[in-house]
Design a protein around this motif. Structure first.
Motif, PDB file in Angstrom:
ATOM      1  N   LEU A  93      -9.903   1.221  -3.767  1.00 13.62           N
ATOM      2  CA  LEU A  93      -9.044   0.067  -3.528  1.00 13.62           C
ATOM      3  C   LEU A  93      -9.518  -0.559  -2.215  1.00 13.62           C
ATOM      4  N   MET A  94     -10.346  -1.612  -2.348  1.00 13.47           N
ATOM      5  CA  MET A  94     -10.946  -2.238  -1.165  1.00 13.47           C
ATOM      6  C   MET A  94     -10.179  -3.505  -0.819  1.00 13.47           C
ATOM      7  N   LEU A  95      -9.569  -3.539   0.354  1.00 10.83           N
ATOM      8  CA  LEU A  95      -8.919  -4.757   0.843  1.00 10.83           C
ATOM      9  C   LEU A  95      -9.893  -5.415   1.809  1.00 10.83           C
ATOM     10  N   ILE A  96     -10.351  -6.584   1.427  1.00 18.23           N
ATOM     11  CA  ILE A  96     -11.471  -7.211   2.146  1.00 18.23           C
ATOM     12  C   ILE A  96     -11.016  -8.542   2.732  1.00 18.23           C
ATOM     13  N   SER A  97     -11.111  -8.668   4.045  1.00 15.70           N
ATOM     14  CA  SER A  97     -10.757  -9.960   4.642  1.00 15.70           C
ATOM     15  C   SER A  97     -11.888 -10.943   4.341  1.00 15.70           C
ATOM     16  N   TYR A  98     -11.495 -12.058   3.778  1.00 15.73           N
ATOM     17  CA  TYR A  98     -12.459 -13.002   3.205  1.00 15.73           C
ATOM     18  C   TYR A  98     -12.831 -14.042   4.242  1.00 15.73           C
ATOM     19  N   ASP A 129       2.737 -12.874  -4.438  1.00 22.95           N
ATOM     20  CA  ASP A 129       1.867 -12.100  -5.336  1.00 22.95           C
ATOM     21  C   ASP A 129       1.446 -10.746  -4.771  1.00 22.95           C
ATOM     22  N   VAL A 130       1.684 -10.548  -3.465  1.00 19.18           N
ATOM     23  CA  VAL A 130       1.019  -9.440  -2.774  1.00 19.18           C
ATOM     24  C   VAL A 130       1.325  -8.085  -3.405  1.00 19.18           C
ATOM     25  N   ALA A 131       2.605  -7.774  -3.554  1.00 20.34           N
ATOM     26  CA  ALA A 131       2.973  -6.428  -4.016  1.00 20.34           C
ATOM     27  C   ALA A 131       2.434  -6.176  -5.425  1.00 20.34           C
ATOM     28  N   ARG A 132       2.648  -7.164  -6.300  1.00 19.81           N
ATOM     29  CA  ARG A 132       2.226  -7.010  -7.694  1.00 19.81           C
ATOM     30  C   ARG A 132       0.701  -6.889  -7.816  1.00 19.81           C
ATOM     31  N   ARG A 133      -0.013  -7.702  -7.089  1.00 22.02           N
ATOM     32  CA  ARG A 133      -1.478  -7.703  -7.232  1.00 22.02           C
ATOM     33  C   ARG A 133      -2.105  -6.439  -6.647  1.00 22.02           C
ATOM     34  N   ILE A 134      -1.557  -5.954  -5.553  1.00 21.07           N
ATOM     35  CA  ILE A 134      -2.127  -4.720  -4.987  1.00 21.07           C
ATOM     36  C   ILE A 134      -1.839  -3.546  -5.922  1.00 21.07           C
ATOM     37  N   LYS A 135      -0.623  -3.505  -6.445  1.00 21.69           N
ATOM     38  CA  LYS A 135      -0.275  -2.432  -7.402  1.00 21.69           C
ATOM     39  C   LYS A 135      -1.174  -2.510  -8.637  1.00 21.69           C
ATOM     40  N   ASP A 136      -1.337  -3.715  -9.164  1.00 19.18           N
ATOM     41  CA  ASP A 136      -2.152  -3.863 -10.376  1.00 19.18           C
ATOM     42  C   ASP A 136      -3.624  -3.547 -10.107  1.00 19.18           C
ATOM     43  N   LEU A 177       0.841  -1.210   0.000  1.00 18.63           N
ATOM     44  CA  LEU A 177       0.000   0.000   0.000  1.00 18.63           C
ATOM     45  C   LEU A 177       0.872   1.255   0.000  1.00 18.63           C
ATOM     46  N   LYS A 178       1.958   1.203   0.753  1.00 21.74           N
ATOM     47  CA  LYS A 178       2.872   2.352   0.779  1.00 21.74           C
ATOM     48  C   LYS A 178       3.493   2.557  -0.594  1.00 21.74           C
ATOM     49  N   ALA A 179       3.833   1.450  -1.256  1.00 16.13           N
ATOM     50  CA  ALA A 179       4.434   1.551  -2.592  1.00 16.13           C
ATOM     51  C   ALA A 179       3.437   2.131  -3.600  1.00 16.13           C
ATOM     52  N   CYS A 180       2.158   2.006  -3.296  1.00 17.46           N
ATOM     53  CA  CYS A 180       1.102   2.580  -4.144  1.00 17.46           C
ATOM     54  C   CYS A 180       0.813   4.028  -3.769  1.00 17.46           C
ATOM     55  N   ASP A 181       1.609   4.600  -2.880  1.00 12.81           N
ATOM     56  CA  ASP A 181       1.438   5.984  -2.455  1.00 12.81           C
ATOM     57  C   ASP A 181       0.069   6.214  -1.799  1.00 12.81           C
ATOM     58  N   VAL A 182      -0.401   5.216  -1.095  1.00 15.11           N
ATOM     59  CA  VAL A 182      -1.654   5.377  -0.339  1.00 15.11           C
ATOM     60  C   VAL A 182      -1.361   6.257   0.873  1.00 15.11           C
ATOM     61  N   GLN A 213      -4.730  -1.335  -7.937  1.00 20.51           N
ATOM     62  CA  GLN A 213      -4.848   0.125  -7.896  1.00 20.51           C
ATOM     63  C   GLN A 213      -4.775   0.717  -9.299  1.00 20.51           C
ATOM     64  N   THR A 214      -3.888   0.175 -10.120  1.00 21.48           N
ATOM     65  CA  THR A 214      -3.733   0.671 -11.490  1.00 21.48           C
ATOM     66  C   THR A 214      -5.039   0.526 -12.267  1.00 21.48           C
ATOM     67  N   LEU A 215      -5.657  -0.636 -12.149  1.00 22.50           N
ATOM     68  CA  LEU A 215      -6.934  -0.851 -12.846  1.00 22.50           C
ATOM     69  C   LEU A 215      -8.019   0.079 -12.304  1.00 22.50           C
ATOM     70  N   ALA A 216      -8.097   0.210 -10.986  1.00 21.63           N
ATOM     71  CA  ALA A 216      -9.118   1.091 -10.384  1.00 21.63           C
ATOM     72  C   ALA A 216      -8.987   2.508 -10.940  1.00 21.63           C
ATOM     73  N   ASN A 217      -7.757   2.994 -11.007  1.00 17.27           N
ATOM     74  CA  ASN A 217      -7.548   4.366 -11.467  1.00 17.27           C
ATOM     75  C   ASN A 217      -7.789   4.513 -12.965  1.00 17.27           C
ATOM     76  N   ALA A 218      -7.458   3.482 -13.726  1.00 20.88           N
ATOM     77  CA  ALA A 218      -7.673   3.565 -15.173  1.00 20.88           C
ATOM     78  C   ALA A 218      -9.155   3.458 -15.513  1.00 20.88           C
ATOM     79  N   ALA A 219      -9.851   2.570 -14.804  1.00 20.34           N
ATOM     80  CA  ALA A 219     -11.272   2.326 -15.091  1.00 20.34           C
ATOM     81  C   ALA A 219     -12.189   3.282 -14.324  1.00 20.34           C
ATOM     82  N   LEU A 220     -11.622   4.009 -13.351  1.00 14.78           N
ATOM     83  CA  LEU A 220     -12.431   4.832 -12.439  1.00 14.78           C
ATOM     84  C   LEU A 220     -13.570   3.973 -11.854  1.00 14.78           C
TER      85      LEU A 220
END
Lengths: 170, 193
Positions: free
Chosen positions: A97-102, A139-146, A15-20, A148-155
């Protein structure tokens, strides 16, 4: 409490790497370390909510003000926030960017979590919200970054489901 | 007091600030008084205007944010008062027009018509400054003092349950959304210049 500190740290660092800069949260067992990490970080604004739907408003405000945010919630908290997800985030094209405990998925021993577990993915799909499962620490870092990227691109909101395999050590 | 007169009295204090309103009569009235690109009208998601205002206030501490809420909306999200009070952003003003009614959907009375006291709830939630205003002049004074105090303030202003003939606004909600985001971006650049 066998919640994984190591994997919580991986998620927090991602999340920090995503500038949250703003995290809204309601405490739940699997999220305890993540919430403490946010609380201990002087560069993070942690907003402790009374109910998850407030978090949709806070993230919408943060987005319109140009700041990245994330939401930490249990899947039952996601269920509590459905109306604002529809009538704010989807209506106004707000990336979330919703992180949801499943909770209530495979391996769940608590009967009271199981209905929410069964409903989570079908409801996310009905809302056309993309789902990324986090099960493997690699997978954690890559998937969280991706995500966020999709959320921002797709709004559009995205859901990152935090699995028992990642969060719970037993 | 009529809400439209109240809005007119405080418009000079709103026009150069970030304003988030709820949907319905108040949005149409403010829009008609004079739309600004820094005004956002939340056309749904009842109850969340104050949460949005909190998000903006936390994200842009150098700007003053005014939320224009209503009794029906606030009653749907009373937890917002405890969350705002917890973080007490000094750049957030929470103004509630209480017409004791869900005016936009048939005028049915809300619980403030039967004794629920929103100012009391705000105080008990820990909002550091809670003011009440019953006339346009007293509201104008309350808004001015709240903005000057840089203290999180909730103002409860009782108004009549009367709205405009038409709620039409010639502003599609997505246009408002993108325009507002750009206006905030410009404010941010201005502040850092």
């Amino acid at each position: 409490m066998p919640v994984s500190v190591t994997n919580s740290r991986l998620i927090y660092d991602a999340l920090k790497a995503c500038d949250v800069k703003i995290i809204s949260a309601l405490p739940e067992t699997w999220l305890v370390h993540l919430i403490r990490m946010a609380d201990d970080d002087p560069d993070m604004t942690l907003v402790r909510l009374a109910k998850e739907e407030e978090g949709i408003g806070i993230s919408a405000g943060a987005h319109l003000a140009g700041v990245n945010s994330a939401l930490l919630m249990q899947n039952h908290g996601f269920l509590a926030a459905i109306n604002p997800i529809v009538s704010l985030a989807l209506l106004y094209k707000i990336p979330l960017l919703m992180l949801i405990s499943y909770r209530g998925h495979m391996g769940e021993k608590d009967p009271w979590q199981t209905q929410g577990g069964l409903a989570t993915e079908p409801i996310l799909r009905a809302l056309n919200i993309p789902i990324w499962h986090l099960t493997n620490p690699a997978d954690v870092a890559r998937r969280i970054k991706d995500a966020q990227t999709l959320a921002n691109a797709a709004l559009h909101p995205v859901a990152v489901l935090l699995s028992r395999e990642l969060m719970w050590e037993d | 007091m009529l809400r439209v007169d109240a809005l007119e009295a405080i418009y000079p204090d709103l026009q150069d600030r970030i304003v988030v309103t709820i949907m319905g009569a108040v949005a149409a009235e403010l829009y008609t008084l004079g739309h600004r690109h820094t005004f956002f009208y939340l056309e749904h998601a009842m109850g969340l205007a104050s949460s949005m205002g909190l998000g903006i206030a936390l994200a842009m501490p150098e700007q003053q944010v005014v939320v224009i809420d209503g009794d029906g909306s606030l009653l749907m999200n009373l937890g917002t008062l405890s969350t705002m009070a917890r973080y007490k952003p000094g750049n957030l003003l929470h103004l509630v027009f209480d017409n004791e009614s869900l005016l936009s959907v048939g005028g049915f009375p809300t619980a403030t018509a039967t004794g629920t006291d929103l100012a009391g709830i705000a105080r008990a939630s820990g909002v550091p400054a809670v003011l009440e205003a019953g006339t346009p002049d007293s509201l104008k004074a309350a808004v001015a003092s709240a903005l000057a105090s840089h203290t999180l303030t909730t103002i409860i202003a009782k108004v009549e349950a009367v709205g405009p003939k038409s709620f039409h606004m010639d502003l599609p909600l997505l246009e408002n959304r993108f325009q507002f985001k750009r206006a905030l971006e410009a404010l941010r650049k201005q502040a850092s210049a």
